[in-house]
Design an enzyme around this catalytic site. Structure first.
Site, PDB file in Angstrom:
ATOM      1  CE  LYS A  24      -3.723  -0.581   2.505  1.00  0.00           C
ATOM      2  NZ  LYS A  24      -4.326  -0.804   3.837  1.00  0.00           N
ATOM      3  NE  ARG A  93      -5.322   3.399   3.928  1.00  0.00           N
ATOM      4  CZ  ARG A  93      -5.338   3.659   2.629  1.00  0.00           C
ATOM      5  NH1 ARG A  93      -4.746   4.752   2.160  1.00  0.00           N
ATOM      6  NH2 ARG A  93      -5.902   2.817   1.800  1.00  0.00           N
ATOM      7  N   GLY A 102      -8.156  -7.128   4.036  1.00  0.00           N
ATOM      8  CA  GLY A 102      -9.015  -7.163   5.217  1.00  0.00           C
ATOM      9  C   GLY A 102      -8.438  -7.910   6.405  1.00  0.00           C
ATOM     10  CG  MET A 104      -2.909  -7.387   9.201  1.00  0.00           C
ATOM     11  SD  MET A 104      -1.189  -7.197   8.876  1.00  0.00           S
ATOM     12  CE  MET A 104      -1.251  -6.514   7.260  1.00  0.00           C
ATOM     13  NE  ARG A 338      -5.448  -4.716  -3.590  1.00  0.00           N
ATOM     14  CZ  ARG A 338      -6.078  -4.780  -2.442  1.00  0.00           C
ATOM     15  NH1 ARG A 338      -5.402  -4.810  -1.316  1.00  0.00           N
ATOM     16  NH2 ARG A 338      -7.381  -4.845  -2.384  1.00  0.00           N
ATOM     17  CG  HIS A 454     -13.811 -10.549   4.089  1.00  0.00           C
ATOM     18  ND1 HIS A 454     -14.233 -11.805   4.475  1.00  0.00           N
ATOM     19  CD2 HIS A 454     -12.539 -10.441   4.512  1.00  0.00           C
ATOM     20  CE1 HIS A 454     -13.252 -12.404   5.120  1.00  0.00           C
ATOM     21  NE2 HIS A 454     -12.213 -11.601   5.167  1.00  0.00           N
ATOM     22  NE  ARG A 571       2.899 -46.117  -8.904  1.00  0.00           N
ATOM     23  CZ  ARG A 571       2.576 -44.882  -9.284  1.00  0.00           C
ATOM     24  NH1 ARG A 571       1.794 -44.699 -10.325  1.00  0.00           N
ATOM     25  NH2 ARG A 571       3.025 -43.848  -8.623  1.00  0.00           N
ATOM     26  NE  ARG A 626       7.601 -49.245  -9.566  1.00  0.00           N
ATOM     27  CZ  ARG A 626       6.963 -48.514  -8.670  1.00  0.00           C
ATOM     28  NH1 ARG A 626       7.563 -47.513  -8.058  1.00  0.00           N
ATOM     29  NH2 ARG A 626       5.699 -48.776  -8.381  1.00  0.00           N
ATOM     30  CD  GLU A 756      12.358 -46.513  -5.341  1.00  0.00           C
ATOM     31  OE1 GLU A 756      11.294 -45.934  -5.100  1.00  0.00           O
ATOM     32  OE2 GLU A 756      12.414 -47.582  -5.961  1.00  0.00           O
ATOM     33  CB  SER A 775      13.461 -42.599 -12.931  1.00  0.00           C
ATOM     34  OG  SER A 775      12.242 -41.958 -12.659  1.00  0.00           O
ATOM     35  N   GLY A 777      12.710 -41.484  -7.552  1.00  0.00           N
ATOM     36  CA  GLY A 777      11.425 -41.848  -6.957  1.00  0.00           C
ATOM     37  C   GLY A 777      11.293 -41.019  -5.692  1.00  0.00           C
ATOM     38  CB  THR A 778      10.492 -37.439  -5.245  1.00  0.00           C
ATOM     39  OG1 THR A 778       9.259 -37.469  -5.970  1.00  0.00           O
ATOM     40  CG2 THR A 778      11.606 -36.927  -6.141  1.00  0.00           C
ATOM     41  CG  ASN A 779       5.928 -40.475  -4.045  1.00  0.00           C
ATOM     42  OD1 ASN A 779       6.034 -39.254  -4.131  1.00  0.00           O
ATOM     43  ND2 ASN A 779       5.070 -41.182  -4.761  1.00  0.00           N
ATOM     44  CG  ASP A 780       9.817 -45.576  -1.733  1.00  0.00           C
ATOM     45  OD1 ASP A 780       9.557 -45.824  -0.535  1.00  0.00           O
ATOM     46  OD2 ASP A 780       9.322 -46.215  -2.683  1.00  0.00           O
ATOM     47  CB  CYS A 843       8.785 -41.459 -11.902  1.00  0.00           C
ATOM     48  SG  CYS A 843       9.662 -42.562 -10.793  1.00  0.00           S
ATOM     49  CE1 TYR A 863      11.173 -39.110 -16.731  1.00  0.00           C
ATOM     50  CE2 TYR A 863      13.257 -39.202 -17.919  1.00  0.00           C
ATOM     51  CZ  TYR A 863      12.321 -39.791 -17.076  1.00  0.00           C
ATOM     52  OH  TYR A 863      12.531 -41.053 -16.585  1.00  0.00           O
TER      53      TYR A 863
HETATM   54  P1  ADP Z   1      -7.670  -2.322   3.649  1.00  0.00           P
HETATM   55  O1  ADP Z   1      -6.245  -2.688   3.563  1.00  0.00           O
HETATM   56  O2  ADP Z   1      -8.475  -3.221   4.517  1.00  0.00           O
HETATM   57  O3  ADP Z   1      -8.263  -2.062   2.295  1.00  0.00           O
HETATM   58  P2  ADP Z   1      -7.343   0.500   3.947  1.00  0.00           P
HETATM   59  O4  ADP Z   1      -6.174   0.969   4.715  1.00  0.00           O
HETATM   60  O5  ADP Z   1      -7.233   0.550   2.496  1.00  0.00           O
HETATM   61  O6  ADP Z   1      -7.735  -0.937   4.451  1.00  0.00           O
HETATM   62  O7  ADP Z   1      -8.557   1.354   4.419  1.00  0.00           O
HETATM   63  C1  ADP Z   1      -9.899   1.006   4.186  1.00  0.00           C
HETATM   64  C2  ADP Z   1     -10.661   2.145   3.555  1.00  0.00           C
HETATM   65  O8  ADP Z   1     -10.590   3.299   4.358  1.00  0.00           O
HETATM   66  C3  ADP Z   1     -10.083   2.537   2.229  1.00  0.00           C
HETATM   67  O9  ADP Z   1     -10.733   1.849   1.207  1.00  0.00           O
HETATM   68  C4  ADP Z   1     -10.388   4.007   2.120  1.00  0.00           C
HETATM   69  O10 ADP Z   1     -11.558   4.188   1.378  1.00  0.00           O
HETATM   70  C5  ADP Z   1     -10.596   4.451   3.539  1.00  0.00           C
HETATM   71  N1  ADP Z   1      -9.494   5.346   3.897  1.00  0.00           N
HETATM   72  C6  ADP Z   1      -8.259   5.009   4.300  1.00  0.00           C
HETATM   73  N2  ADP Z   1      -7.507   6.117   4.475  1.00  0.00           N
HETATM   74  C7  ADP Z   1      -8.288   7.165   4.175  1.00  0.00           C
HETATM   75  C8  ADP Z   1      -8.076   8.568   4.137  1.00  0.00           C
HETATM   76  N3  ADP Z   1      -6.923   9.130   4.474  1.00  0.00           N
HETATM   77  N4  ADP Z   1      -9.125   9.354   3.787  1.00  0.00           N
HETATM   78  C9  ADP Z   1     -10.302   8.786   3.467  1.00  0.00           C
HETATM   79  N5  ADP Z   1     -10.566   7.485   3.463  1.00  0.00           N
HETATM   80  C10 ADP Z   1      -9.566   6.659   3.812  1.00  0.00           C
HETATM   81 MG    MG Z   2       9.324 -46.367  -4.702  1.00  0.00          MG
HETATM   82 MG    MG Z   3      -7.710  -0.812   1.037  1.00  0.00          MG
END
Ligand code: ADP
Ligand code: MG
Ligand code: MG
Length: 891
Positions: A24, A93, A102, A104, A338, A454, A571, A626, A756, A775, A777-780, A843, A863
């Site tokens: 982020k 954030r 979602g 953290m 992202r 989510h 086999r 084999r 093996e 060849s 024989g990675t299981n054994d 194998c 192979y």
């Molecule tokens: P997550 O990683 O769970 O997406 P974010 O850190 O992106 O969490 O925050 C969740 C939401 O909070 C974002 O989608 C954004 O819309 C809102 N948010 C975060 N920072 C700001 C900010 N400085 N101003 C307005 N909205 C924010």
């Molecule tokens: Mg074997």
């Molecule tokens: Mg976000």
């Protein structure tokens, strides 16, 4: 580290600093560099987080650095944090190097206090409602994430306030209602924490930052990392961002969008927008969002600007981007971008589209898909030819066809799945606490939320089928109702993650179009075209050949259609089962040489016929056969069963000499550790004529086909060799027969061995003197390398080892590079030193595992061989391994 820089202004970072600034932070910096409208802010590094987590306090110098950056932020914004007259507010954030949607914490509106809430209202042109709404959100988020106050206490209080007012959603609460709600929230806060909600803005910020650090080790984040195989010690960065407000009225709002459809890969604008709201409202599916296109009518200027920015981002990242944005009184702000997660089908389609658009080359396209995704596309689909009537329809958020018993809580999902049941987790909406249940379920069905909810994001990441936003569902604790039709817990439903349809009962499935394409059928679809483009490039690029493990002509033929370039492991033991068991019993029980020879002579034509089928299916390609491997008692009835039969017969005074003779033999052959007992080459040396019969069957079959003008290429493989002497003796016996049978036919036969047993790997230089090929024989090799009995350990304690992190993934699933892998390296090097043209293959089941394929490429094998359905996966991964910078992970 003394003097380490822990804080970066957004203007200092860029996208390649993900490890340090988190995804982020690095991308906020990148957007700032591109001149996009990003609110000012700064990022505290992952390395500060690591220091905090290991010592429990901020590292030296961090606080001062933060103060410096905060002062600069205040200067830039012309406001002070939490100033009672004109407060600067910030969001705090989380943001790790790998996206963990979602998982953290984020706290918005930091800096609001009883004093500054008044200033905020004044600055917003007397908008009291907005100010109190922001304040109640702060107490709620801060209480929940920083101080562990149960989130329901807040949401219940909100529901009560709505009910008291007769309001259907939070927009109907006015300033006075929200002000009363703030009092209620503060009360809840104090009750749970034992102290008042903090009124010092800098203290709020400090506590929120530490909470973000600690959220790295929250239970659900730990679980998610394990599932996604993200290392546990990376830590998260913390971003402090000046707040912009989407909850300032009808001309404000917040949204999320993708530059292409993350489910299908289709080009276009995909997103959700929610007017008069703050960011997390959209993702949480709290109110119904509107499609992003509708923003055009609402605020055409911001809409056009947004489309321009999306095009710019896609061009810049040369990939699908997802974004989060907010509009504050008609002014657009970018809050996140992202490279977006996507479904397997979207990954292939988008990669091929970008090649067509000239944005990336084929190598890059290959890098952006993975064998795991291809495997997903090979899953079966629902067969709708019986016209099943859908009960309802939601949004297809993550494709696949899943049937299972409906369950309504994550706990119940985990419980039933643990007992071996297929379940579909049905929830109003999911939240991170549901993760264990989502992992356990075959599919996920929600009543609320869109493609960005989510449930949708997490399901796509895990490759789980998901239908979300099926808003006709009325969900209770143990059932749901649609239009008067009720489905109770435990009743089977089916969900289609592509169309979004929900069915009662189990809908039959049919093969996927990608499998049909591999089977050679004409399939007209953009997905198949994309798969074809990328697979062709993988085939042109890879150095590893891909063979299959197959024992029958049918399997061999299918694998060949899937691209197998020969058989790496046939086999022969299955050829001794079924109605041939009686012949094998005669062989094992033979008391005289002539009885044994009779039994072998009866087996010979049967074996020969099997090999004829196989060589025919693989005409022109190598077929490694084999010689018999498992201990012979596996072909006899069980000791217990026989003992009972004999005892019963004796009791009745009946004659039962046949069973008694068998029982004797079984007792004689009983082994404490059959996997380490009389099997493989040891059998061949102990039972005269057994290997000779098999070699004769193989070579006679080859000669017969050569006579028909075909080109059979048999390779005879001796199992379980540990010492070169064993191989030399068998080889001598084989060569005699081969010479005799193939004379004048033009058939060439190679003789080689499995590697093996660890001793074979360690004496590979000696063994290579007697082998045309190795060849692995990675299981054994894994069993014996670790001293694990696979059947025992996987159920008994592997879960614990995985939990303790002794290994990140079972060494039977993915090759243990350091240990078992080292044995392979040694054997490959020392074998080739003696015999440079030594053919090397693998194998074991690892031959179809993406990670392992990359390892086998690195150590220079010729192979890999895997089950027919894994052949396309191995082809793709072998191609990916061969391009520089390839990585088995496409994240
Ligand atoms: P997550 O990683 O769970 O997406 P974010 O850190 O992106 O969490 O925050 C969740 C939401 O909070 C974002 O989608 C954004 O819309 C809102 N948010 C975060 N920072 C700001 C900010 N400085 N101003 C307005 N909205 C924010
Ligand atoms: Mg074997
Ligand atoms: Mg976000």
């Amino acid at each position: 580290m003394a003097g380490e820089k822990y804080v970066y202004d957004f203007s200092e970072g860029h996208r390649d600093l993900k490890d340090l600034l988190g995804g982020k932070g690095a991308n906020l910096a990148e957007m700032t560099r591109l001149g996009l409208p990003v609110p000012a802010g700064f990022t505290v590094t992952t390395s500060a987080c690591q220091a905090y987590l290991s010592t429990g306090r901020n590292p030296d110098g961090l606080d001062a650095e933060i103060d410096g950056h905060l002062a600069a932020l205040e200067a830039a914004m012309g406001r002070r944090l939490g100033d009672p007259e004109d407060p600067l507010l910030v969001s705090v954030r989380s943001g790790a190097a790998f996206s963990m949607p979602g998982m953290m914490e984020t706290v918005l509106n930091v800096g609001l206090t009883d004093a500054s809430v008044v200033g905020l209202a004044a600055q917003a042109g007397g908008d009291d409602r907005f100010a109190w709404d922001s304040y109640r959100r702060l107490i709620q988020m801060f209480g929940k994430t920083v101080c562990d106050v149960p989130g329901e206490d807040f949401s219940d209080a909100l529901e009560e306030a709505k009910k008291a007012k007769g309001a259907t959603d939070d927009l109907h609460l006015d300033a006075a209602d929200l002000r009363a709600l703030v009092d209620r929230y503060k009360h809840i806060f104090a009750k749970h924490t034992g102290y008042e909600f903090p009124q010092d803005p800098r203290e709020q910020m400090r506590l929120a930052m530490e909470a973000v650090f600690r959220s790295w080790n929250a239970e659900r984040a730990v679980l998610y990392r394990r599932q996604e195989r993200i290392p546990a010690d990376l830590g998260t960065a913390v971003n402090v961002v000046a707040m912009v407000f989407g909850n300032l009225g009808a001309d404000s709002g917040t949204g999320v969008a993708f530059t292409r459809d993350p489910a299908s890969g289709a080009q276009g604008i995909y997103g959700d927008y929610l007017a008069n709201a703050q960011g997390e409202d959209v993702v949480a599916g709290i109110r119904n969002t509107m499609p992003l296109e509708d923003l055009q009518g609402l605020d055409p200027r911001s809409y056009e600007e947004l489309l321009g920015i999306m095009a710019k981002l896609e061009g810049h990242y040369r990939d699908l981007c997802d974004i989060e944005f907010t509009i504050e009184r008609g002014k657009l702000w970018m809050l996140q971008t992202r490279v977006g997660k996507r479904t397997a089908a979207a990954a292939f389609r988008i990669a091929a589209q970008l090649v067509n658009e000239g944005m990336i080359n084929l190598d890059e396209a290959l890098r952006r898909v993975s064998g795991a995704q291809l495997a997903q596309l090979m899953f079966p689909r629902f067969d709708l030819s019986g016209d099943p009537v859908a009960l309802t329809r939601g949004i297809g958020a993550s494709p696949g066809a899943a049937s299972g018993k409906a369950v309504f809580s994550a706990e119940r999902a985990a419980e039933l799945a643990g007992a071996g049941e297929d379940v579909i987790l049905v929830r109003r909406e999911t939240n991170p606490e549901d993760l264990a249940g989502m992992i356990a379920a075959r599919g996920i069905l929600t009543a609320r939320g869109g493609k960005t909810s989510h449930a949708a994001v997490v399901a796509r990441g895990m490759g789980r089928t998901c239908v979300c936003g099926a808003d006709q569902l009325e969900i209770a604790a143990d059932r749901f109702t649609v239009d008067g039709c009720t489905v109770n817990e435990g009743e089977v439903i089916s969900i289609d993650g592509t169309t979004g349809r929900v069915y009662v009962g189990a809908v039959p499935v049919r093969p996927s179009e990608v499998v049909q394409y591999f089977e050679g059928d004409e399939v007209d679809s953009t997905l198949v075209e994309a798969v074809h483009t990328i697979m062709s490039h993988a085939d042109a690029t890879r150095r590893l050949a891909v063979r299959t493990n197959a024992d029958t002509g049918d399997d061999a033929a299918r694998a060949r259609r899937f691209g197998a370039e020969g058989i790496g492991l046939c086999r022969t033991e299955h050829m001794f089962l079924g109605d041939r068991k009686e012949l094998v019993e005669r062989l094992i029980l033979a008391v005289s040489e002539s009885a044994r020879n009779d039994a072998l002579a009866a087996l010979l034509p049967l074996q020969r016929a099997d090999f004829v089928d196989l060589f025919r299916a693989m005409d022109g390609l190598p077929v490694t056969v084999r010689l018999i491997d498992p201990p012979l008692h596996e072909f006899l009835p069980s000791l217990e069963e026989l003992a009972v039969n004999v005892a019963v017969a004796r009791e009745r005074g009946e004659e039962h000499s046949e069973d008694e003779r068998l029982l004797d033999a079984v007792r004689r052959m009983h082994e404490q550790n059959p996997m380490l007992g009389l099997r493989g080459v040891r059998l061949g040396l102990v039972i005269p004529g057994l290997f000779a019969m098999q070699v004769r069957a193989i070579t006679e079959a080859a000669v017969q086909l050569a006579g028909e003008g075909l080109n059979p290429r048999p390779e005879i493989m001796v199992p379980l060799v540990g010492a070169v002497q064993e191989l030399e003796m068998v080889r001598q016996e084989c060569e005699q027969i081969v010479a005799e049978v193939v004379a004048g036919s033009g058939v060439q036969v190679l003789i080689g061995t499995m590697i093996e047993v660890p001793r074979a790997a360690l004496t590979a230089g000696q063994i290579a003197e007697a082998a045309d090929f190795f060849s692995f024989g990675t299981n054994d090799l894994t069993q014996m390398g670790w001293g694990f009995s696979r059947d025992d350990v996987e159920g008994a304690f592997f879960w614990r080892y995985l939990e303790l992190g002794i290994f990140g993934i079972s060494p039977f699933e993915s090759i243990d590079r350091d240990g078992v892998g080292r044995l392979i390296r040694i054997a490959a090097e020392e074998g080739r030193a003696v015999r440079p043209d030594l053919k090397l293959g693998v194998c074991g089941e690892h031959g179809g595992d993406p990670e392992s394929v990359h390892f086998f490429h690195e150590v220079g094998l010729d192979y890999v061989s895997c089950s027919p359905f894994r052949v396309p996966v191995a082809r793709l991964e072998a191609g990916r391994a061969a391009i520089t910078g390839g990585d088995s992970d496409s994240r």
